[in-house]
Design a protein around this motif. Structure first.
Motif, PDB file in Angstrom:
ATOM      1  N   SER A 250      -3.588 -14.551  -5.178  1.00 32.17           N
ATOM      2  CA  SER A 250      -4.096 -14.923  -6.508  1.00 32.17           C
ATOM      3  C   SER A 250      -5.583 -15.246  -6.453  1.00 32.17           C
ATOM      4  CB  SER A 250      -3.362 -16.161  -7.028  1.00 32.17           C
ATOM      5  OG  SER A 250      -3.770 -17.297  -6.281  1.00 32.17           O
TER       6      SER A 250
ATOM      7  N   LYS B 290       0.854  -1.203   0.000  1.00 34.28           N
ATOM      8  CA  LYS B 290       0.000   0.000   0.000  1.00 34.28           C
ATOM      9  C   LYS B 290       0.890   1.253   0.000  1.00 34.28           C
ATOM     10  CE  LYS B 290      -3.795   1.978   2.703  1.00 34.28           C
ATOM     11  NZ  LYS B 290      -3.171   3.057   3.474  1.00 34.28           N
TER      12      LYS B 290
ATOM     13  N   GLU C 226      -1.683  -9.591 -11.063  1.00 35.67           N
ATOM     14  CA  GLU C 226      -2.823  -8.861 -11.658  1.00 35.67           C
ATOM     15  C   GLU C 226      -3.747  -8.350 -10.558  1.00 35.67           C
ATOM     16  OE1 GLU C 226      -4.464 -11.706 -14.434  1.00 35.67           O
ATOM     17  OE2 GLU C 226      -2.522 -11.798 -15.474  1.00 35.67           O
ATOM     18  N   ASN C 227      -4.028  -9.204  -9.575  1.00 40.10           N
ATOM     19  CA  ASN C 227      -4.913  -8.786  -8.469  1.00 40.10           C
ATOM     20  C   ASN C 227      -4.295  -7.659  -7.655  1.00 40.10           C
ATOM     21  OD1 ASN C 227      -6.771 -10.686  -9.174  1.00 40.10           O
ATOM     22  ND2 ASN C 227      -6.138 -12.181  -7.645  1.00 40.10           N
TER      23      ASN C 227
ATOM     24  N   SER D  83      -2.085  -5.413  -8.573  1.00 43.08           N
ATOM     25  CA  SER D  83      -2.022  -4.092  -9.211  1.00 43.08           C
ATOM     26  C   SER D  83      -3.410  -3.454  -9.280  1.00 43.08           C
ATOM     27  CB  SER D  83      -1.318  -4.099 -10.576  1.00 43.08           C
ATOM     28  OG  SER D  83      -1.729  -5.164 -11.323  1.00 43.08           O
ATOM     29  N   ARG D  84      -4.462  -4.293  -9.268  1.00 42.67           N
ATOM     30  CA  ARG D  84      -5.817  -3.721  -9.182  1.00 42.67           C
ATOM     31  C   ARG D  84      -6.069  -3.194  -7.768  1.00 42.67           C
ATOM     32  NH1 ARG D  84      -7.670  -7.654 -12.786  1.00 42.67           N
ATOM     33  NH2 ARG D  84      -7.847  -9.162 -11.100  1.00 42.67           N
ATOM     34  N   ARG D  85      -5.599  -3.956  -6.767  1.00 44.00           N
ATOM     35  CA  ARG D  85      -5.872  -3.580  -5.365  1.00 44.00           C
ATOM     36  C   ARG D  85      -5.042  -2.374  -4.929  1.00 44.00           C
ATOM     37  NH1 ARG D  85      -4.659  -7.779  -0.587  1.00 44.00           N
ATOM     38  NH2 ARG D  85      -4.751  -6.318   1.139  1.00 44.00           N
TER      39      ARG D  85
ATOM     40  N   PRO E 209      -3.463   0.499  -6.833  1.00 46.99           N
ATOM     41  CA  PRO E 209      -3.136   1.238  -8.055  1.00 46.99           C
ATOM     42  C   PRO E 209      -1.860   2.048  -7.833  1.00 46.99           C
ATOM     43  CG  PRO E 209      -5.444   1.567  -7.439  1.00 46.99           C
ATOM     44  CD  PRO E 209      -4.792   0.841  -6.303  1.00 46.99           C
TER      45      PRO E 209
ATOM     46  N   ARG F 247       3.944  -1.101  -9.106  1.00 41.56           N
ATOM     47  CA  ARG F 247       4.456  -1.720 -10.329  1.00 41.56           C
ATOM     48  C   ARG F 247       4.832  -3.170 -10.012  1.00 41.56           C
ATOM     49  NH1 ARG F 247       9.273  -2.371 -13.190  1.00 41.56           N
ATOM     50  NH2 ARG F 247      10.574  -1.513 -11.531  1.00 41.56           N
TER      51      ARG F 247
END
Ligand code: UDP
Length: 244
Positions: A194, A95, A119-120, A122-124, A126, A129
């Motif tokens: 994941s 965070k 993927e999860n 980078s969505r959680r 923003p 990287r």
């Protein structure tokens, strides 16, 4: 943050925010630094495995994981007051890193899992990287090609999810060649990030029942969990010895 010794291991005990800030301040050191999150199973394994014990003692941060560690510390009469599960520690760090455009590399778990976790995440978070991912089931996890790739990726944080004791030994071996990087040994965390495995709901966690939730999801863990009361017996034995 204070050091509390249990079974010869100097645990770092402190408010989660303090621990996270301290860990962030270690990023950028001239050698790689690493955090371990020993649960009762790892602590008991370390009693019999000198290499694992050495890898734990060489860590820059040692955080107790699992409610059993807290219970055992109370029996020993040297209570650990805070429990920051490894997965919450890593989430707190990601965070903060996301806010400054920082990066994380995900190492371990079955093929495809780290990518899905990335993927999860980078969505959680923003702004975070995902510097790279690599699964934990080929021999190249031991090779310099991988550490070169991690170094080139510019990752500041490396989640090492290879299971214990492999992850602790891996971090001890490779920290000298990963300057600037903060590593955390996190067991099955990528399976959780994941979405492959569900984490216990908050109420179960607050009641100290995360282990039971995990057992219900993965019944074959029973052979491992059956050994866990051993940490409480070991604590009672040590307390008895100290009193005598
Ligand atoms: N693992 C791995 N390589 C190995 C052995 C294990 O990447 O050679 C992974 C495994 O897929 C799992 C994690 O390491 O994602 C270990 O999870 P476990 O549930 O044993 O750890 P815990 O969370 O209990 O510490």
């Amino acid at each position: 943050m204070t050091k509390t010794e249990c079974f010869g291991i100097p645990f770092d005990d402190g408010e989660p925010i303090e621990i996270i800030e301290n860990a962030l301040s270690l990023i950028g050191s001239d050698k790689g630094v690493y955090a371990v999150t020993p649960n009762p199973e790892i602590v008991m394994a370390a009693m019999k495995d000198p290499a694992l014990r050495e890898a734990i003692l060489s860590a820059d941060l040692i955080l107790p994981d699992g409610v059993g560690m807290i219970w055992a510390s109370k029996i020993l009469g040297r209570p650990l007051y805070h429990r920051l599960p490894g997965i919450d520690f890593a989430s707190g760090l990601m965070k903060e890193l996301a806010e400054r455009g920082g990066s994380v590399y995900l190492l371990g778990a079955k093929p495809g899992v780290a990518q899905l976790a990335g993927e999860n995440l980078s969505r959680r978070f923003p702004g975070l990287r995902i510097a790279g991912t690599h699964h934990g089931y080929d021999s190249s996890t031991e090779e310099t090609a991988l550490t070169d790739e991690i170094r080139r990726s510019g990752a500041e944080l490396l989640l090492v999810c290879l299971g214990s004791p492999r992850q602790e030994l891996w971090m001890k071996s490779y920290s000298p060649v990963l300057p600037g990087v903060l590593m955390i040994g996190l067991g099955g965390a990528l399976d959780v990030f994941s979405g492959r495995i569900r984490r216990a709901p908050l109420l179960w966690r607050r009641l100290g029942l995360e282990w039971l939730f995990r057992l219900l999801q993965e019944p074959k863990r029973i052979t491992r969990m059956i050994r866990l009361p051993g940490i409480l017996r070991a604590a009672m034995k040590e307390r008895g010895r100290k009193k005598a």
